[in-house]
Scaffold this motif. Structure first.
Motif, mmCIF file in Angstrom:
data_model
loop_
_atom_site.group_PDB
_atom_site.id
_atom_site.type_symbol
_atom_site.label_atom_id
_atom_site.label_comp_id
_atom_site.label_asym_id
_atom_site.label_seq_id
_atom_site.Cartn_x
_atom_site.Cartn_y
_atom_site.Cartn_z
ATOM 1 N N GLY A 1 44.665 43.501 32.598
ATOM 2 C CA GLY A 1 43.702 44.018 33.424
ATOM 3 C C GLY A 1 43.477 43.046 34.643
ATOM 4 N N CYS A 2 44.892 42.952 35.430
ATOM 5 C CA CYS A 2 44.983 42.069 36.703
ATOM 6 C C CYS A 2 44.435 42.885 37.815
ATOM 7 N N GLY A 3 44.157 44.040 37.785
ATOM 8 C CA GLY A 3 43.702 44.649 38.810
ATOM 9 C C GLY A 3 44.518 44.656 40.044
ATOM 10 N N SER A 4 43.666 43.990 41.265
ATOM 11 C CA SER A 4 44.378 43.829 42.296
ATOM 12 C C SER A 4 45.044 42.456 42.607
ATOM 13 N N GLY A 5 44.991 41.819 41.579
ATOM 14 C CA GLY A 5 45.767 40.220 41.638
ATOM 15 C C GLY A 5 44.778 39.201 41.876
ATOM 16 N N LEU A 6 43.539 39.357 42.054
ATOM 17 C CA LEU A 6 42.667 38.157 42.343
ATOM 18 C C LEU A 6 42.894 36.920 41.518
ATOM 19 N N SER A 7 42.928 37.390 40.219
ATOM 20 C CA SER A 7 42.950 36.240 39.207
ATOM 21 C C SER A 7 44.478 35.608 39.331
ATOM 22 N N GLY A 8 45.635 36.408 39.646
ATOM 23 C CA GLY A 8 46.960 35.991 39.941
ATOM 24 C C GLY A 8 46.919 35.291 41.108
ATOM 25 N N ASP A 9 46.125 35.492 42.033
ATOM 26 C CA ASP A 9 46.197 34.458 43.375
ATOM 27 C C ASP A 9 46.027 33.282 42.862
ATOM 28 N N TYR A 10 45.006 32.983 42.030
ATOM 29 C CA TYR A 10 44.388 31.802 41.450
ATOM 30 C C TYR A 10 45.786 30.936 40.665
ATOM 31 N N LEU A 11 46.442 31.800 39.818
ATOM 32 C CA LEU A 11 47.663 31.363 39.022
ATOM 33 C C LEU A 11 48.689 30.858 39.988
ATOM 34 N N SER A 12 48.850 31.581 40.890
ATOM 35 C CA SER A 12 50.025 31.377 41.803
ATOM 36 C C SER A 12 49.628 29.983 42.496
ATOM 37 N N GLU A 13 48.227 29.928 43.001
ATOM 38 C CA GLU A 13 48.122 28.746 43.735
ATOM 39 C C GLU A 13 47.983 27.527 42.895
ATOM 40 N N GLU A 14 47.894 27.676 41.807
ATOM 41 C CA GLU A 14 48.153 26.386 40.600
ATOM 42 C C GLU A 14 49.618 26.318 40.097
ATOM 43 N N GLY A 15 50.524 27.070 40.673
ATOM 44 C CA GLY A 15 51.986 26.998 40.499
ATOM 45 C C GLY A 15 52.475 27.651 39.556
ATOM 46 N N HIS A 16 51.600 28.526 39.045
ATOM 47 C CA HIS A 16 52.335 29.229 37.850
ATOM 48 C C HIS A 16 52.812 30.626 38.014
ATOM 49 N N HIS A 17 53.675 31.101 37.315
ATOM 50 C CA HIS A 17 54.422 32.371 37.467
ATOM 51 C C HIS A 17 53.483 33.291 36.672
ATOM 52 N N TRP A 18 53.525 34.687 36.895
ATOM 53 C CA TRP A 18 52.581 35.514 36.007
ATOM 54 C C TRP A 18 53.114 36.934 36.404
ATOM 55 N N VAL A 19 52.690 37.711 35.299
ATOM 56 C CA VAL A 19 52.942 39.113 35.051
ATOM 57 C C VAL A 19 51.522 39.611 34.891
ATOM 58 N N GLY A 20 51.275 40.760 35.615
ATOM 59 C CA GLY A 20 49.944 41.360 35.362
ATOM 60 C C GLY A 20 50.096 42.776 35.050
ATOM 61 N N VAL A 21 49.300 43.200 34.120
ATOM 62 C CA VAL A 21 49.178 44.612 33.657
ATOM 63 C C VAL A 21 47.714 45.361 34.016
ATOM 64 N N ASP A 22 47.882 46.427 34.254
ATOM 65 C CA ASP A 22 46.594 47.105 34.782
ATOM 66 C C ASP A 22 46.813 48.691 34.410
ATOM 67 N N ILE A 23 45.935 49.259 34.159
ATOM 68 C CA ILE A 23 46.136 50.864 33.838
ATOM 69 C C ILE A 23 45.606 51.711 35.177
ATOM 70 N N SER A 24 45.096 51.059 35.999
ATOM 71 C CA SER A 24 44.821 51.642 37.530
ATOM 72 C C SER A 24 46.074 51.547 38.598
ATOM 73 N N THR A 25 46.463 52.529 38.803
ATOM 74 C CA THR A 25 47.728 52.513 39.802
ATOM 75 C C THR A 25 47.161 52.247 41.171
ATOM 76 N N ALA A 26 45.819 52.472 41.634
ATOM 77 C CA ALA A 26 45.112 52.201 42.841
ATOM 78 C C ALA A 26 45.021 50.905 42.847
ATOM 79 N N MET A 27 44.587 50.242 41.667
ATOM 80 C CA MET A 27 44.317 48.580 41.824
ATOM 81 C C MET A 27 45.857 47.815 41.936
ATOM 82 N N LEU A 28 46.764 48.481 41.420
ATOM 83 C CA LEU A 28 48.036 47.766 41.589
ATOM 84 C C LEU A 28 48.589 48.061 42.894
ATOM 85 N N ASP A 29 48.293 49.145 43.549
ATOM 86 C CA ASP A 29 48.559 49.323 44.937
ATOM 87 C C ASP A 29 48.132 48.412 45.869
#
Length: 178
Positions: A61-89
């Motif tokens: 449920g990564c949405g627009s990647g706000l949590s992912g930004d935090y994961l990247s800042e912490e030095g992690h690699h990540w994959v995000g899954v979401d059902i909303s094309t608009a959010m992924l865009d």
């Protein structure tokens, strides 16, 4: 009772609710960004990852990647899954560092066994308690999600979910299927 009509999951299915307009609004709201970051921080803390080691994490449920930004800042690699094309865009426009997958978590996680060192999910799990289509059975969708997620996690790793259950029955349903 009036507050329950404000729950997004009552307004429309997630792929419909998070249209272009909602996705942009969500991702530009500084309060939303702050809350999302704090929750991601706490979720990562609870994952109890090895200190100073970059991990490979899943954001459901990564949405627009706000949590992912935090994961990247912490030095992690990540994959995000979401059902909303608009959010992924929006996530693509924001040039997030993670890889993005369009998918319905109720259909299960499409990853090989043991792929991830951990999983976080912020404000997404409660969507599985809805039957947005006649074919949707919340218990089945939750079971499919949890069983495929479990297999995609490396042995001994954790998944941390932050969610907004509507009532104790919903929480019970989620816990039972987990």
């Amino acid at each position: 009772m009036a507050s329950s009509c404000r729950r997004p999951e009552h307004m429309a299915p997630p792929d419909v609710f998070y249209n272009e307009e909602e996705a942009k609004k969500y991702s530009q709201n500084s309060r939303m960004i702050e809350i999302q970051t704090q929750m991601s921080e706490r979720a990562v803390e609870l994952l109890n990852l090895p200190e100073g080691e970059p991990c490979f994490l899943l954001d459901v449920g990564c949405g627009s990647g706000l949590s992912g930004d935090y994961l990247s800042e912490e030095g992690h690699h990540w994959v995000g899954v979401d059902i909303s094309t608009a959010m992924l865009d929006v996530a693509l426009d924001r040039e997030v560092e993670g890889d993005l997958v369009l998918g319905d978590m109720g259909h299960g996680m499409p990853f090989r066994p043991g792929t991830f060192d951990g999983c976080i999910s912020i404000s997404a799990l409660q969507w599985l308690c809805n039957a947005d289509k006649k074919s949707h059975s919340p218990p089945k969708r939750l079971f499919t999600f949890f069983s495929t997620l479990y297999s995609s996690l490396a042995r001994g790793s954790r998944a941390v979910f932050q969610l907004y259950p509507e009532n104790s029955e919903q929480l019970e349903l989620i816990t039972t299927q987990a």
